[in-house]
Design a protein around this motif. Sequence first.
Motif, PDB file in Angstrom:
ATOM      1  N   LEU A  53      -8.253   3.126   2.929  1.00 15.00           N
ATOM      2  CA  LEU A  53      -6.842   3.872   3.203  1.00 15.00           C
ATOM      3  C   LEU A  53      -6.760   4.804   1.873  1.00 15.00           C
ATOM      4  CD1 LEU A  53      -4.479   1.425   4.937  1.00 15.00           C
ATOM      5  CD2 LEU A  53      -5.697   3.337   5.840  1.00 15.00           C
ATOM      6  N   PRO A  54      -6.240   6.168   2.068  1.00 15.26           N
ATOM      7  CA  PRO A  54      -6.049   6.859   0.913  1.00 15.26           C
ATOM      8  C   PRO A  54      -4.749   6.504   0.084  1.00 15.26           C
ATOM      9  CG  PRO A  54      -5.765   8.036   2.867  1.00 15.26           C
ATOM     10  CD  PRO A  54      -6.170   6.747   3.264  1.00 15.26           C
ATOM     11  N   THR A  55      -4.775   6.795  -1.398  1.00 19.93           N
ATOM     12  CA  THR A  55      -3.340   6.537  -1.935  1.00 19.93           C
ATOM     13  C   THR A  55      -2.517   7.628  -1.961  1.00 19.93           C
ATOM     14  OG1 THR A  55      -4.671   5.130  -3.360  1.00 19.93           O
ATOM     15  CG2 THR A  55      -2.440   5.953  -4.109  1.00 19.93           C
ATOM     16  N   VAL A  56      -1.217   7.371  -1.769  1.00 23.41           N
ATOM     17  CA  VAL A  56      -0.256   8.339  -1.775  1.00 23.41           C
ATOM     18  C   VAL A  56       0.778   8.290  -2.624  1.00 23.41           C
ATOM     19  CG1 VAL A  56       1.622   9.559  -0.122  1.00 23.41           C
ATOM     20  CG2 VAL A  56      -0.536   8.633   0.832  1.00 23.41           C
ATOM     21  N   LYS A 106       0.762  -1.156  -0.022  1.00 28.96           N
ATOM     22  CA  LYS A 106      -0.167  -0.010   0.058  1.00 28.96           C
ATOM     23  C   LYS A 106       0.727   1.132   0.029  1.00 28.96           C
ATOM     24  CE  LYS A 106      -3.726   2.501   0.287  1.00 28.96           C
ATOM     25  NZ  LYS A 106      -4.645   2.456  -1.041  1.00 28.96           N
ATOM     26  N   TYR A 107       1.785   1.334   1.002  1.00 32.33           N
ATOM     27  CA  TYR A 107       2.637   2.503   0.967  1.00 32.33           C
ATOM     28  C   TYR A 107       4.187   2.004   1.052  1.00 32.33           C
ATOM     29  CZ  TYR A 107      -1.561   4.493   2.865  1.00 32.33           C
ATOM     30  OH  TYR A 107      -2.855   4.699   2.940  1.00 32.33           O
ATOM     31  N   LEU A 165      -0.309   7.016   8.077  1.00 33.59           N
ATOM     32  CA  LEU A 165      -1.058   6.137   7.171  1.00 33.59           C
ATOM     33  C   LEU A 165      -0.307   4.938   7.121  1.00 33.59           C
ATOM     34  CD1 LEU A 165      -1.977   8.588   4.127  1.00 33.59           C
ATOM     35  CD2 LEU A 165      -3.347   7.612   5.688  1.00 33.59           C
ATOM     36  N   GLN A 222       1.665  12.976   8.009  1.00 27.17           N
ATOM     37  CA  GLN A 222       0.515  12.132   7.279  1.00 27.17           C
ATOM     38  C   GLN A 222       0.884  10.771   6.898  1.00 27.17           C
ATOM     39  OE1 GLN A 222      -1.008  14.253   3.775  1.00 27.17           O
ATOM     40  NE2 GLN A 222      -2.909  12.682   3.830  1.00 27.17           N
ATOM     41  N   ARG A 223       1.944  10.770   6.255  1.00 24.81           N
ATOM     42  CA  ARG A 223       2.472   9.520   5.678  1.00 24.81           C
ATOM     43  C   ARG A 223       2.729   8.544   6.778  1.00 24.81           C
ATOM     44  NH1 ARG A 223       6.965  10.489   3.094  1.00 24.81           N
ATOM     45  NH2 ARG A 223       7.036  12.568   3.095  1.00 24.81           N
TER      46      ARG A 223
END
Length: 264
Positions: free
Chosen positions: A209-212, A139-140, A159, A155-156
């Motif tokens: 979860l938002p995408t970064v 995901k990240y 997440l 923020q990252r």
Amino acid sequence: MPLTDTHGPTLQGTFVQLLVRGLLAGLVAGLLAGAVAYVVGEPHIDSAIAIEEAAGADAHHADAAPAAHSHGDEEALVSRDGQRVGLFLATGLAGLALGAIFASGLHYGRRLSSLPGSILALVGAGAGWLAIEAVPFFKYPANPPAVGDPETITQRTWLWLASVILGLLAVAVAVYAAKAVASHTSVAIRVGAPLLAFLVVVGIGYALLPTVNEVGADFPATLLWEFRLSSLATQATLWLTLGLGFAFLTDRAVRPVRREAVAA
């Protein structure tokens, strides 16, 4: 007695004994992971830093203000050689901490499982890598220097922590599903139920979860993925060595007990 001798006893030892095993296995795992990071990851970090410095130099020449000149003269607080030495210190300490947490988890987890001690250690290490490394990675994924906006680092970080919690939750649900169908006669159901439960939880979490994506279009894609794969290899080395090391120390600890049992 033959059944116990063949499959091995459940995880034996006091909490302090398990903690010592975890610390020893964690230290070895951390140093070995540091070696992998040094050999495989450091060249990619150097390449990324060179790109970052080149971009900074271009911005410096484009800006004629005196303040830009003074900023360009600033030196890093820690040199690259110092960072390389600190790499092994950091991974060694991280391995010790992870080994202590791992041993504590097995200490309480053995009450819920009848697996042999060494197998429980390997399964625990695999589950830990899956929850704490694999689920967050897809995901990240990790990014090298020169990638990412410094203003979004908080923020990252949150997440990433949320993705770790997602991984732990997914593994916990999978274990619950495995225990629920453990007595079923179908192997497909015993294997498929926990796998499906894990994938469903991860899929829902990924969707929520938002995408970064802060990778610049001009950053080399090959360097980006080589760095990410080296990061994944480093973490896989850490968890694999931790599980194997703890399993090895567990087998050595129960060997005298087995000899006494056979003699009796």
